[in-house]
Enzyme design. Structure first.
Site, PDB file in Angstrom:
ATOM      1  N   SER A   1     -12.234  -6.714   3.118  1.00 37.06           N
ATOM      2  CA  SER A   1     -13.235  -6.400   2.092  1.00 37.06           C
ATOM      3  C   SER A   1     -14.726  -6.793   2.839  1.00 37.06           C
ATOM      4  O   SER A   1     -15.435  -7.237   2.090  1.00 37.06           O
ATOM      5  CB  SER A   1     -12.975  -6.646   0.654  1.00 37.06           C
ATOM      6  OG  SER A   1     -12.172  -5.897   0.325  1.00 37.06           O
ATOM      7  N   PRO A   2     -15.093  -6.917   3.885  1.00 35.97           N
ATOM      8  CA  PRO A   2     -16.405  -7.515   4.356  1.00 35.97           C
ATOM      9  C   PRO A   2     -17.621  -6.839   3.889  1.00 35.97           C
ATOM     10  O   PRO A   2     -18.671  -7.229   3.965  1.00 35.97           O
ATOM     11  CB  PRO A   2     -16.224  -7.405   5.952  1.00 35.97           C
ATOM     12  CG  PRO A   2     -15.396  -6.301   6.143  1.00 35.97           C
ATOM     13  CD  PRO A   2     -14.320  -6.344   5.279  1.00 35.97           C
TER      14      PRO A   2
ATOM     15  N   TYR B   1       0.907  -1.096   0.023  1.00 38.89           N
ATOM     16  CA  TYR B   1      -0.003  -0.105  -0.082  1.00 38.89           C
ATOM     17  C   TYR B   1       0.832   1.098  -0.099  1.00 38.89           C
ATOM     18  O   TYR B   1       1.479   1.494   0.836  1.00 38.89           O
ATOM     19  CB  TYR B   1      -0.953  -0.012   1.327  1.00 38.89           C
ATOM     20  CG  TYR B   1      -1.662  -1.305   1.567  1.00 38.89           C
ATOM     21  CD1 TYR B   1      -1.989  -2.131   0.330  1.00 38.89           C
ATOM     22  CD2 TYR B   1      -2.110  -1.424   2.520  1.00 38.89           C
ATOM     23  CE1 TYR B   1      -2.755  -3.209   0.648  1.00 38.89           C
ATOM     24  CE2 TYR B   1      -2.811  -2.738   2.818  1.00 38.89           C
ATOM     25  CZ  TYR B   1      -3.340  -3.766   1.645  1.00 38.89           C
ATOM     26  OH  TYR B   1      -3.791  -4.758   1.753  1.00 38.89           O
TER      27      TYR B   1
END
Length: 336
Positions: free
Chosen positions: A213-214, A64
């Site tokens: 990424s829920p 990132y």
């Protein structure tokens, strides 16, 4: 700190809050915005507020930025390092000039190089949970995990994890050194781990499961009505699930989920996070804003009846979503 419930992640001794905080969106990635434009001060305030709420489990990665995200996290936690649990990842090769090569590198010499760089960026002498971000197809998993095990023995890493791995890869890795956690995309919109044997394997081996990424990359918030809602540089524009006819077919399912959320007097986001909790996973919803963090944390107190769970899963059964969760190049890095 708040008294938010804690759970054991895996069987190696790591205890974490039932929810973590995904930090990816707090910086750009190779010049692209992740989930819209980020503000550094608001991001740091979000990390501080998370600690106040008992969410001290932060998820970052050297990818990132690259490297910018770890540096931002280090700024935010500098006065309270010992109060946070830091998970970071390596595997996407970052060159000496801090450029991404986009090659996956799991060679033992790179493992040692990557951890030293992450320790420096995070301004810490240990990492709580160190993940292999993606499996290097050219390096046996046993070699990569063997090098990671040496980091545990030297005290630089407390626990090790794997991201986006198959059940068979997990078994091989766990024979070399106990794996504490597997991190994989998991939400009402992405349920492949239920059918590919991974869920059964982590249960058998005593490995924790972290859901990234829920919120289905923001789709499950209910706020996205059109592909044009994404900024021009937002990476989601490249994801098949969010393109053309696929977008609108999936949006129909979101609208049904919104109706169920309204009937429980909660937001669609809270419903989606609470579902991943009900499935026995530790979700790490990503946000860079205090307001959304507070909404997400409230999901930890939501309980479903068996009937509600059945109804929810009948709306979005495994395999109902149309379109891949990554573009073709990124899907090739997922170790199915």
């Amino acid at each position: 700190m708040s008294s938010i419930k804690k759970v054991k992640l895996g069987n190696q001794g790591l205890e974490v809050p039932v929810e973590g905080l995904g930090c990816m969106g707090m910086t750009t990635l190779a010049g692209q915005d992740i989930y819209g434009t980020a503000d550094e001060q608001e991001s740091i305030a979000t990390i501080h507020r998370a600690l106040e709420l008992g969410i001290n489990f932060l998820d970052t990665a050297d990818l990132y930025g690259p490297l910018l995200n770890e540096r931002l996290v280090s700024k935010a936690i500098s006065a309270n390092r010992d109060k946070y649990l830091i998970a970071t990842k390596f595997g996407y090769e970052v060159g000496d000039n801090e450029e991404l090569t986009w090659r996956i590198n799991g060679r033992p010499d790179y493992v040692k190089k990557a951890v030293e760089r992450s320790l420096k960026n995070l301004k810490t002498d240990y990492i709580d949970l160190y993940y292999l971000h993606r499996v290097d197809p050219e390096t046996p998993i046993e070699d990569t995990v063997g090098a990671m095990a040496e980091l545990v023995q030297s005290g630089k890493v407390k626990y090790i994890g794997l991201s986006e791995v198959s059940a068979s890869t997990l078994r091989k890795a766990n024979l070399i050194h106990p794996i504490t956690a597997v991190q994989t995309e998991y939400s009402l919109f992405e349920r492949s781990v239920e059918t590919n044997g991974l869920f059964e394997t982590i249960s058998e081996l005593g490995v924790g499961f972290v859901s990234y990424s829920p919120l289905g990359r923001g789709f499950l918030t209910g706020d996205i009505k059109s592909p044009d809602d994404f900024d021009a540089k937002d990476f989601r524009r490249n994801i098949p699930r969010f393109q053309g006819e696929n977008f609108y077919k999936n949006l129909d399912l979101v609208n049904e989920i919104k109706i169920l959320a309204e009937s429980k007097h909660i937001t669609p986001s809270q419903l989606a996070i609470a579902w991943t909790l009900a499935k026995g996973t530790v979700p790490i919803p990503g946000t860079k804003r205090v307001k959304y963090l507070e909404d997400n944390v409230a999901a930890a107190s939501i309980v479903f009846s068996e009937e509600e769970l059945r109804h929810l899963e009948s709306i979005v059964p495994a395999g109902k979503i149309v379109g891949d969760r990554y573009d073709q190049t990124s899907m090739s890095g997922v170790n199915l």
